[in-house]
Design a protein around this motif. Structure first.
Motif, PDB file in Angstrom:
ATOM      1  N   MET A   1     -18.216 -13.891 -35.721  1.00  0.00           N
ATOM      2  CA  MET A   1     -18.315 -13.574 -37.145  1.00  0.00           C
ATOM      3  C   MET A   1     -17.315 -14.436 -37.914  1.00  0.00           C
ATOM      4  O   MET A   1     -16.161 -14.534 -37.545  1.00  0.00           O
ATOM      5  CB  MET A   1     -18.020 -12.096 -37.368  1.00  0.00           C
ATOM      6  N   LYS A   2     -17.778 -15.068 -38.960  1.00  0.00           N
ATOM      7  CA  LYS A   2     -16.932 -15.925 -39.793  1.00  0.00           C
ATOM      8  C   LYS A   2     -16.130 -15.076 -40.773  1.00  0.00           C
ATOM      9  O   LYS A   2     -16.695 -14.242 -41.482  1.00  0.00           O
ATOM     10  CB  LYS A   2     -17.783 -16.918 -40.580  1.00  0.00           C
ATOM     11  N   GLN A   3     -14.831 -15.297 -40.803  1.00  0.00           N
ATOM     12  CA  GLN A   3     -13.926 -14.635 -41.737  1.00  0.00           C
ATOM     13  C   GLN A   3     -13.753 -15.564 -42.938  1.00  0.00           C
ATOM     14  O   GLN A   3     -13.305 -16.703 -42.766  1.00  0.00           O
ATOM     15  CB  GLN A   3     -12.562 -14.396 -41.088  1.00  0.00           C
TER      16      GLN A   3
ATOM     17  N   ALA B   1     -21.900 -10.589 -48.453  1.00  0.00           N
ATOM     18  CA  ALA B   1     -22.044  -9.252 -47.869  1.00  0.00           C
ATOM     19  C   ALA B   1     -23.435  -9.033 -47.276  1.00  0.00           C
ATOM     20  O   ALA B   1     -23.613  -8.157 -46.428  1.00  0.00           O
ATOM     21  CB  ALA B   1     -21.739  -8.188 -48.921  1.00  0.00           C
TER      22      ALA B   1
ATOM     23  N   SER C   1     -24.926 -10.992 -45.283  1.00  0.00           N
ATOM     24  CA  SER C   1     -25.009 -11.596 -43.952  1.00  0.00           C
ATOM     25  C   SER C   1     -24.195 -10.806 -42.932  1.00  0.00           C
ATOM     26  O   SER C   1     -23.038 -10.483 -43.181  1.00  0.00           O
ATOM     27  CB  SER C   1     -24.497 -13.036 -43.996  1.00  0.00           C
ATOM     28  N   ARG C   2     -24.778 -10.572 -41.789  1.00  0.00           N
ATOM     29  CA  ARG C   2     -24.059  -9.893 -40.702  1.00  0.00           C
ATOM     30  C   ARG C   2     -23.141 -10.861 -39.962  1.00  0.00           C
ATOM     31  O   ARG C   2     -22.371 -10.444 -39.110  1.00  0.00           O
ATOM     32  CB  ARG C   2     -25.054  -9.291 -39.721  1.00  0.00           C
ATOM     33  N   GLN C   3     -23.264 -12.136 -40.264  1.00  0.00           N
ATOM     34  CA  GLN C   3     -22.463 -13.151 -39.580  1.00  0.00           C
ATOM     35  C   GLN C   3     -21.187 -13.507 -40.336  1.00  0.00           C
ATOM     36  O   GLN C   3     -20.401 -14.328 -39.884  1.00  0.00           O
ATOM     37  CB  GLN C   3     -23.294 -14.415 -39.370  1.00  0.00           C
ATOM     38  N   ILE C   4     -20.997 -12.877 -41.499  1.00  0.00           N
ATOM     39  CA  ILE C   4     -19.850 -13.192 -42.353  1.00  0.00           C
ATOM     40  C   ILE C   4     -19.110 -11.913 -42.705  1.00  0.00           C
ATOM     41  O   ILE C   4     -19.720 -10.895 -43.016  1.00  0.00           O
ATOM     42  CB  ILE C   4     -20.317 -13.884 -43.657  1.00  0.00           C
ATOM     43  N   ARG C   5     -17.778 -11.991 -42.652  1.00  0.00           N
ATOM     44  CA  ARG C   5     -16.945 -10.893 -43.125  1.00  0.00           C
ATOM     45  C   ARG C   5     -16.005 -11.459 -44.179  1.00  0.00           C
ATOM     46  O   ARG C   5     -15.385 -12.501 -43.964  1.00  0.00           O
ATOM     47  CB  ARG C   5     -16.126 -10.281 -41.991  1.00  0.00           C
ATOM     48  N   ILE C   6     -15.911 -10.790 -45.307  1.00  0.00           N
ATOM     49  CA  ILE C   6     -15.018 -11.227 -46.370  1.00  0.00           C
ATOM     50  C   ILE C   6     -13.605 -10.779 -46.003  1.00  0.00           C
ATOM     51  O   ILE C   6     -13.312  -9.581 -45.954  1.00  0.00           O
ATOM     52  CB  ILE C   6     -15.449 -10.659 -47.733  1.00  0.00           C
ATOM     53  N   ALA C   7     -12.749 -11.761 -45.719  1.00  0.00           N
ATOM     54  CA  ALA C   7     -11.369 -11.472 -45.335  1.00  0.00           C
ATOM     55  C   ALA C   7     -10.538 -11.073 -46.549  1.00  0.00           C
ATOM     56  O   ALA C   7      -9.609 -10.284 -46.441  1.00  0.00           O
ATOM     57  CB  ALA C   7     -10.751 -12.688 -44.650  1.00  0.00           C
TER      58      ALA C   7
ATOM     59  N   PRO D   1      -8.186 -17.034 -42.396  1.00  0.00           N
ATOM     60  CA  PRO D   1      -9.662 -17.069 -42.398  1.00  0.00           C
ATOM     61  C   PRO D   1     -10.195 -18.303 -41.677  1.00  0.00           C
ATOM     62  O   PRO D   1      -9.495 -19.308 -41.534  1.00  0.00           O
ATOM     63  CB  PRO D   1     -10.008 -17.119 -43.887  1.00  0.00           C
TER      64      PRO D   1
END
Length: 121
Positions: free
Chosen positions: A1-3, A22, A24-30, A48
């Motif tokens: 998962m990309k931060q 938000a 995308s399940r592959q991205i998390r907002i750090a 990040p």
């Protein structure tokens, strides 16, 4: 998962970017930052994988931040997202190590794919 850290002086733009990411399940907002000083602190604290960075910020320019980030965190991807879609800025950012340069007006919707498709450094 990309931060991902979002750096833009406009709360509205940060909200729009966050809403896109938000989905995308592959991205998390750090985190988010609205100026250069907060961005420097946030990158150091959050580490990040990727930053989405505007060129115009109230205290430090995104170009100055790009230089600093690429020296201190060479593996972190930097995606410039700006209204200043001028070939001079695009070329300067590329020379300084920006991984991507997107226009807010023409390429805003490409942010998610650009982050996901960017290989891990």
């Amino acid at each position: 998962m990309k931060q991902v850290l979002i750096i833009d002086d406009s709360p509205r733009i940060r909200e729009r970017i966050a809403a896109l990411l938000a989905e995308s399940r592959q991205i998390r907002i750090a985190g988010q930052a609205g100026n250069g000083r907060d961005a420097l602190d946030a990158v150091q604290r959050l580490k990040p994988d990727t930053v989405v960075l505007d060129i115009r910020l109230p205290d430090l320019s995104g170009i100055e931040l790009l230089k600093t980030f690429k020296i201190r965190y060479p593996k972190m991807a930097v995606i410039m997202l700006t209204n200043l879609d001028d070939s001079r800025y695009r070329q300067q950012c590329r020379q300084l190590g920006a991984d991507h340069f997107l226009s807010k007006t023409m390429e805003f919707e490409k942010i998610v794919d650009t982050i996901i498709d960017n290989p891990a450094h």
